[in-house]
Design an enzyme around this catalytic site. Structure first.
Site, short mmCIF file in Angstrom:
data_model
loop_
_atom_site.label_atom_id
_atom_site.label_comp_id
_atom_site.label_asym_id
_atom_site.label_seq_id
_atom_site.Cartn_x
_atom_site.Cartn_y
_atom_site.Cartn_z
N HIS A 51 -3.38 7.21 2.10
CA HIS A 51 -3.64 6.01 1.56
C HIS A 51 -5.19 5.51 1.92
O HIS A 51 -5.65 5.64 3.03
CB HIS A 51 -2.81 4.57 1.98
CG HIS A 51 -3.39 3.34 1.86
ND1 HIS A 51 -3.58 2.84 0.53
CD2 HIS A 51 -3.46 2.26 2.39
CE1 HIS A 51 -4.20 1.79 0.60
NE2 HIS A 51 -4.13 1.18 1.91
N ASN A 88 -10.30 0.07 -1.62
CA ASN A 88 -8.83 -0.07 -1.50
C ASN A 88 -8.29 -0.84 -2.50
O ASN A 88 -8.11 -1.98 -2.52
CB ASN A 88 -8.60 -0.59 -0.09
CG ASN A 88 -7.21 -0.79 0.45
OD1 ASN A 88 -6.23 -0.39 -0.38
ND2 ASN A 88 -6.88 -1.15 1.64
N CYS A 91 0.81 -1.18 0.01
CA CYS A 91 -0.06 0.01 0.04
C CYS A 91 0.88 1.19 -0.06
O CYS A 91 0.33 2.32 -0.45
CB CYS A 91 -1.04 -0.02 1.04
SG CYS A 91 -2.14 -1.28 1.04
#
Length: 325
Positions: free
Chosen positions: A252, A282, A112
């Site tokens: 994020h 996500n 990520c």
């Protein structure tokens, strides 16, 4: 010599997967996913779409928005955890399909936090070698989640985002401050157990072990929030700036609870937070450039304005950086 972002681009697949589809399959009550994660829907790649297809589409948008001479691009950096193949890397194929005949290409597996590393590399390359860089982050995580594991399948999605980074004569433009972080003691909190050199593919491997698992969601939450907030403060300190000097913060897009907790720790008002998690979920490294590109028209960012980007993910790896446009 600094760097600047000339243009952004993004791509999301056509297929929309709403919460009710997943809630019905997992035996959850209506509304449970949105209450827990802030996510309303996510996008899944079509059966014939590969990671390179998403990356090429996002890169094409960035290059077209800039009206840029493709022969000048010196490098393609692709942040992904889901390449087309384990070997060869996917970046050379993306560069070829985009007509970037003079560009090198490299994949980055930073989970990520991958886009932060890709942008740091792009910024340095543009400054030192005075050549533009196309930095892309893309993932097809719908094919890496276990459909029976609630903790991961409700969160992850497919998308791509891109930025075209070019040399800039202004000394203050580009990355002003950066803090990249790791927490290897938490290495196994998010993982795909089998398929690497530790546990290679074999006839005896349970197929479920080649899919992502989140072993302790609460620990991931606490550690990710702490890493993103602490690194943000360190990056601001390194830049000699305060949060009030930042136009927008793009964390994020892990889920709304993590974003909200980081926002609270930083003391960030709602009108300076950019988010896309509700509609796109996500997509790991792709979420930051995706969010930036989605919001680019109304954000009306101008030269000299500053962004704070922060992330944390599997490894654990992440950090934050301050970028001056």
């Amino acid at each position: 010599m600094g760097s600047t972002i000339l243009a952004t681009g993004h791509y999301v697949p056509e297929r929309r997967v709403g919460n009710r589809e997943l809630e019905a399959r997992l035996g959850l009550e209506d509304g449970w996913i949105q209450r827990r994660t802030g996510i309303r829907e996510r996008r899944y790649a079509a059966p014939g779409e590969a990671l390179s297809d998403l990356a090429v589409a996002a890169g094409e948008m960035a290059l077209s928005r800039a009206g840029f001479d493709r022969a000048r691009v010196g490098l393609v950096v692709l942040a992904t955890s889901t390449p087309d193949h384990l070997l060869p890397p996917t970046a050379p194929l993306v560069a070829h399909r985009l007509g970037l005949t003079g560009a090198g290409g490299i994949d980055m597996a930073g989970a990520c936090g991958g886009f932060l590393h890709a942008l740091a590399y792009a910024d340095g390359f543009a400054r030192i070698h005075k050549k533009p860089v196309l930095a892309i982050a893309a993932n097809i995580l719908s094919r890496r989640t276990n459909p029976a594991e609630r903790a991961s399948v409700i969160l992850f999605a497919d998308a791509a985002g891109a930025v075209l980074v070019a040399p800039d004569a202004r000394k203050t433009s580009g990355i002003r401050g950066i803090d990249l972080a790791t927490d290897g003691a938490s290495y196994g909190l998010i993982e795909i157990p089998a398929g690497g050199s530790r546990r290679p593919f074999s006839a005896g491997i349970d197929p479920a072990e080649t899919l992502m698992t989140i072993r302790d969601g609460r620990a991931v939450f606490v550690k990710a929030v702490d890493m993103m907030a602490a690194s943000s403060e360190k990056a601001l300190d390194a830049a000699g700036l305060a949060l009030s000097d930042i136009r927008y913060v793009i964390p994020h897009q892990a889920n709304a609870r993590i974003i909200g907790a980081v926002q609270k720790k930083l003391g960030l008002p709602d009108n300076r937070l950019l988010s896309s998690v509700a509609d796109y979920a996500n997509s790991s490294a792709a979420t930051i450039p995706l969010t930036l590109s989605l919001h680019a028209p109304e954000a009306n960012l101008r030269p000299g304005e500053r962004l704070l980007l922060c992330a944390a993910g599997a490894g654990l790896t992440g950090g934050a950086l301050v970028y001056e446009l």
